[in-house]
Design a protein around this motif. Sequence first.
Motif, PDB file in Angstrom:
ATOM      1  N   ASP A  81       0.818  -1.190   0.000  1.00  0.00           N
ATOM      2  CA  ASP A  81       0.000   0.000   0.000  1.00  0.00           C
ATOM      3  C   ASP A  81       0.865   1.259   0.000  1.00  0.00           C
ATOM      4  OD1 ASP A  81      -2.860   0.910   0.285  1.00  0.00           O
ATOM      5  OD2 ASP A  81      -1.892   2.052   1.894  1.00  0.00           O
ATOM      6  N   LYS A  82       0.480   2.230  -0.834  1.00  0.00           N
ATOM      7  CA  LYS A  82       1.211   3.486  -0.954  1.00  0.00           C
ATOM      8  C   LYS A  82       1.391   4.184   0.394  1.00  0.00           C
ATOM      9  CE  LYS A  82       1.051   6.702  -4.579  1.00  0.00           C
ATOM     10  NZ  LYS A  82       0.702   7.957  -4.817  1.00  0.00           N
ATOM     11  N   ASP A  83       0.310   4.170   1.173  1.00  0.00           N
ATOM     12  CA  ASP A  83       0.354   4.862   2.467  1.00  0.00           C
ATOM     13  C   ASP A  83       1.201   4.126   3.499  1.00  0.00           C
ATOM     14  OD1 ASP A  83      -1.294   6.733   1.402  1.00  0.00           O
ATOM     15  OD2 ASP A  83      -3.143   5.776   2.131  1.00  0.00           O
ATOM     16  N   ALA A  84       1.631   2.932   3.170  1.00  0.00           N
ATOM     17  CA  ALA A  84       2.393   2.153   4.150  1.00  0.00           C
ATOM     18  C   ALA A  84       3.893   2.315   3.969  1.00  0.00           C
ATOM     19  CB  ALA A  84       2.011   0.671   4.030  1.00  0.00           C
ATOM     20  N   VAL A  85       4.303   2.977   2.867  1.00  0.00           N
ATOM     21  CA  VAL A  85       5.731   3.037   2.544  1.00  0.00           C
ATOM     22  C   VAL A  85       6.524   3.847   3.576  1.00  0.00           C
ATOM     23  CG1 VAL A  85       7.437   3.785   0.833  1.00  0.00           C
ATOM     24  CG2 VAL A  85       5.326   2.667   0.080  1.00  0.00           C
ATOM     25  N   ILE A  86       6.075   5.083   3.845  1.00  0.00           N
ATOM     26  CA  ILE A  86       6.832   5.926   4.786  1.00  0.00           C
ATOM     27  C   ILE A  86       6.852   5.324   6.202  1.00  0.00           C
ATOM     28  CG2 ILE A  86       6.917   8.208   5.910  1.00  0.00           C
ATOM     29  CD1 ILE A  86       6.367   9.451   3.238  1.00  0.00           C
ATOM     30  N   PRO A  87       5.698   4.896   6.720  1.00  0.00           N
ATOM     31  CA  PRO A  87       5.757   4.257   8.055  1.00  0.00           C
ATOM     32  C   PRO A  87       6.696   3.047   8.085  1.00  0.00           C
ATOM     33  CG  PRO A  87       3.487   4.740   7.458  1.00  0.00           C
ATOM     34  CD  PRO A  87       4.316   5.074   6.256  1.00  0.00           C
ATOM     35  N   ALA A  88       6.765   2.302   6.980  1.00  0.00           N
ATOM     36  CA  ALA A  88       7.649   1.131   6.952  1.00  0.00           C
ATOM     37  C   ALA A  88       9.112   1.558   6.998  1.00  0.00           C
ATOM     38  CB  ALA A  88       7.376   0.291   5.711  1.00  0.00           C
ATOM     39  N   ILE A  89       9.445   2.617   6.254  1.00  0.00           N
ATOM     40  CA  ILE A  89      10.823   3.125   6.270  1.00  0.00           C
ATOM     41  C   ILE A  89      11.186   3.555   7.693  1.00  0.00           C
ATOM     42  CG2 ILE A  89      12.368   4.956   5.424  1.00  0.00           C
ATOM     43  CD1 ILE A  89      10.617   4.946   2.825  1.00  0.00           C
ATOM     44  N   GLU A  90      10.260   4.291   8.329  1.00  0.00           N
ATOM     45  CA  GLU A  90      10.518   4.749   9.705  1.00  0.00           C
ATOM     46  C   GLU A  90      10.679   3.563  10.643  1.00  0.00           C
ATOM     47  OE1 GLU A  90      11.223   7.680  10.125  1.00  0.00           O
ATOM     48  OE2 GLU A  90      10.133   8.964   8.701  1.00  0.00           O
ATOM     49  N   LYS A  91       9.840   2.556  10.469  1.00  0.00           N
ATOM     50  CA  LYS A  91       9.852   1.422  11.403  1.00  0.00           C
ATOM     51  C   LYS A  91      11.170   0.637  11.346  1.00  0.00           C
ATOM     52  CE  LYS A  91       7.101  -2.162  13.485  1.00  0.00           C
ATOM     53  NZ  LYS A  91       8.247  -2.882  13.946  1.00  0.00           N
ATOM     54  N   VAL A  92      11.782   0.527  10.154  1.00  0.00           N
ATOM     55  CA  VAL A  92      13.050  -0.212  10.091  1.00  0.00           C
ATOM     56  C   VAL A  92      14.250   0.667  10.475  1.00  0.00           C
ATOM     57  CG1 VAL A  92      12.182  -1.824   8.343  1.00  0.00           C
ATOM     58  CG2 VAL A  92      13.533   0.159   7.620  1.00  0.00           C
ATOM     59  N   GLY A  93      13.991   1.922  10.815  1.00  0.00           N
ATOM     60  CA  GLY A  93      15.103   2.744  11.324  1.00  0.00           C
ATOM     61  C   GLY A  93      15.287   4.066  10.605  1.00  0.00           C
ATOM     62  N   GLY A  94      14.439   4.346   9.602  1.00  0.00           N
ATOM     63  CA  GLY A  94      14.521   5.634   8.904  1.00  0.00           C
ATOM     64  C   GLY A  94      15.685   5.709   7.936  1.00  0.00           C
ATOM     65  N   ALA A  95      15.862   6.876   7.312  1.00  0.00           N
ATOM     66  CA  ALA A  95      16.919   7.043   6.309  1.00  0.00           C
ATOM     67  C   ALA A  95      18.271   7.253   6.994  1.00  0.00           C
ATOM     68  CB  ALA A  95      16.592   8.251   5.435  1.00  0.00           C
ATOM     69  N   PRO A  96      19.404   6.919   6.354  1.00  0.00           N
ATOM     70  CA  PRO A  96      19.450   6.202   5.081  1.00  0.00           C
ATOM     71  C   PRO A  96      18.927   4.765   5.220  1.00  0.00           C
ATOM     72  CG  PRO A  96      21.656   6.462   6.017  1.00  0.00           C
ATOM     73  CD  PRO A  96      20.730   7.223   6.888  1.00  0.00           C
ATOM     74  N   VAL A  97      18.309   4.301   4.131  1.00  0.00           N
ATOM     75  CA  VAL A  97      17.645   2.997   4.190  1.00  0.00           C
ATOM     76  C   VAL A  97      17.953   2.234   2.902  1.00  0.00           C
ATOM     77  CG1 VAL A  97      15.466   3.851   3.211  1.00  0.00           C
ATOM     78  CG2 VAL A  97      15.414   1.914   4.786  1.00  0.00           C
ATOM     79  N   ILE A  98      17.939   0.922   3.017  1.00  0.00           N
ATOM     80  CA  ILE A  98      18.224   0.069   1.854  1.00  0.00           C
ATOM     81  C   ILE A  98      16.918  -0.348   1.182  1.00  0.00           C
ATOM     82  CG2 ILE A  98      19.085  -2.205   1.150  1.00  0.00           C
ATOM     83  CD1 ILE A  98      21.495  -0.796   1.904  1.00  0.00           C
ATOM     84  N   ILE A  99      16.875  -0.234  -0.139  1.00  0.00           N
ATOM     85  CA  ILE A  99      15.745  -0.732  -0.923  1.00  0.00           C
ATOM     86  C   ILE A  99      16.299  -1.868  -1.787  1.00  0.00           C
ATOM     87  CG2 ILE A  99      13.904  -0.095  -2.546  1.00  0.00           C
ATOM     88  CD1 ILE A  99      13.912   1.703  -0.098  1.00  0.00           C
ATOM     89  N   LYS A 100      15.600  -2.984  -1.783  1.00  0.00           N
ATOM     90  CA  LYS A 100      16.158  -4.181  -2.414  1.00  0.00           C
ATOM     91  C   LYS A 100      15.134  -4.924  -3.255  1.00  0.00           C
ATOM     92  CE  LYS A 100      19.423  -6.049   0.492  1.00  0.00           C
ATOM     93  NZ  LYS A 100      19.984  -7.020   1.451  1.00  0.00           N
ATOM     94  N   LEU A 101      15.512  -5.289  -4.445  1.00  0.00           N
ATOM     95  CA  LEU A 101      14.631  -6.145  -5.236  1.00  0.00           C
ATOM     96  C   LEU A 101      14.638  -7.537  -4.625  1.00  0.00           C
ATOM     97  CD1 LEU A 101      15.490  -5.285  -8.958  1.00  0.00           C
ATOM     98  CD2 LEU A 101      13.570  -4.500  -7.570  1.00  0.00           C
ATOM     99  N   LEU A 102      13.487  -8.181  -4.661  1.00  0.00           N
ATOM    100  CA  LEU A 102      13.351  -9.494  -4.026  1.00  0.00           C
ATOM    101  C   LEU A 102      14.309 -10.526  -4.598  1.00  0.00           C
ATOM    102  CD1 LEU A 102      11.250  -9.430  -1.894  1.00  0.00           C
ATOM    103  CD2 LEU A 102       9.798 -10.870  -3.274  1.00  0.00           C
ATOM    104  N   GLU A 103      14.581 -10.439  -5.878  1.00  0.00           N
ATOM    105  CA  GLU A 103      15.406 -11.480  -6.492  1.00  0.00           C
ATOM    106  C   GLU A 103      16.636 -10.948  -7.203  1.00  0.00           C
ATOM    107  OE1 GLU A 103      13.628 -14.656  -8.522  1.00  0.00           O
ATOM    108  OE2 GLU A 103      12.241 -15.101  -6.891  1.00  0.00           O
ATOM    109  N   GLY A 104      17.219  -9.888  -6.677  1.00  0.00           N
ATOM    110  CA  GLY A 104      18.444  -9.372  -7.298  1.00  0.00           C
ATOM    111  C   GLY A 104      19.637 -10.252  -6.977  1.00  0.00           C
ATOM    112  N   THR A 105      20.723 -10.116  -7.767  1.00  0.00           N
ATOM    113  CA  THR A 105      21.992 -10.757  -7.396  1.00  0.00           C
ATOM    114  C   THR A 105      23.123  -9.851  -7.835  1.00  0.00           C
ATOM    115  OG1 THR A 105      22.391 -11.886  -9.475  1.00  0.00           O
ATOM    116  CG2 THR A 105      21.179 -13.106  -7.827  1.00  0.00           C
TER     117      THR A 105
END
Length: 390
Positions: free
Chosen positions: A122-146
């Motif tokens: 959900d669009k509205d869940a993105v910022i709260p999720a970033i804050e919950k894992v510790g805020g910026a700087p933050v890592i964004i990761k594709l599920l299946e990258g290598t």
Amino acid sequence: MKIAILSRSPRAYSTKRLREAAKARGHEVRVFDTLKFSIFIEKKKPQLHYRNKSFGRYDAIIPRIGASITFFGTAVVRHFEQMGVYTLSSSQAIGVSRDKLRASQILSSHDIGTPATAFVRDKDAVIPAIEKVGGAPVIIKLLEGTQGVGVILADTVKTAQAIVETLQSTKQNVLIQKFVAESKGRDIRCLVVGGKVVAAMRRTAVGDEFRSNVHRGGLVEAVQLSPQYEATAILAAQILGLSVAGVDLLEGNAGPQVMEVNSSPGFEGIERATKIDVAGAVIEHLEEEASFPEVDIRQRLTLKAGYSIVEIPITDDSELVHKSLFNSNLKERDILVLSINRSGLTIPNPRGTREILPGDTLLCFGKQTTLKELIPKRRQSTRKSKSNPA
Ligand SMILES: Nc1ncnc2c1ncn2[C@@H]1O[C@H](COP(=O)(O)OP(=O)(O)O)[C@@H](O)[C@H]1O
Ligand SMILES: [Mg+2]
């Protein structure tokens, strides 16, 4: 033994090293292109063709399934499993470890450090999720990258949000993850083979790069692991069901943080950095294990209606606590204790004299009605109350 290596790149360093190591130990070994197999499904008659010809009998396969062909590759491996051919890595374990979300979910239910991670739609869940894992700087990761592709460090919450939304708009699944800054562009790659770390190296990112992947120019050096790091790597591979794995650990303030577990780890960097014959260790392990093809014990044993395999946590008030297995009368109640998990370690086939301690988890096989009596009441009731009110 007749060994088939499934790989799309016969000339790649790791494939060559595996072939050499197998040959040196007197095995017959060949490399097959995973995508050239055809899978035939027929009642009780699983068949594989290779380049449109029936595929001969092999004793073991070594799957080296690249991320871009996970779906087809694991299907081929699954077919080998059904034909009773030993595989160094099971199709299930390859599939799970390839999916960073699923792998972290599984790992985090054990006593293993993992970076705080969120997954939202959900669009509205993105910022709260970033804050919950510790805020910026933050890592964004594709599920299946290598190889570091698809791992982004966002400096601000706004950038992070924009990246997540952009990727999501192109139907990509992305994880939002705490940036373990104290690891400072470094991580540790452990090569686990048969429950041991056979080689370990530290990778250090160059310049202002934060990704330490060798493919991103990361520098490698041999490293002596502390017991805590070693135990974490072994446990992570074991939990995901991989007997050969490349386990990546970040050096967090709170100890090792498992980032990912690779089912087809490359050998080049680590063999050069450590001068250890990793390919040889893999073949040696294969020799020991090849006579024990994977069976799904849950499926085999529970086919008989009314029987199950369950894990029974031993609480302080359990009727079993401080009794020996012999005095617990479990056997008389038609319950077999397959193993005891104690502080993260597994005691397989425990003897009758073994005492049951609070905090243990017993893996038991038996009649469901009898097993039910042993499951702590608390868990039975939380299960019921867990139903979502919404
Ligand atoms: N949460 C994190 N905190 C700090 N560095 C990270 C984090 N996640 C990834 N990295 C860095 O990025 C690299 C690539 O990430 P990883 O998840 O292993 O993806 P890939 O599968 O592409 O190798 C890692 O080796 C590490 O150096
Ligand atoms: Mg990695």
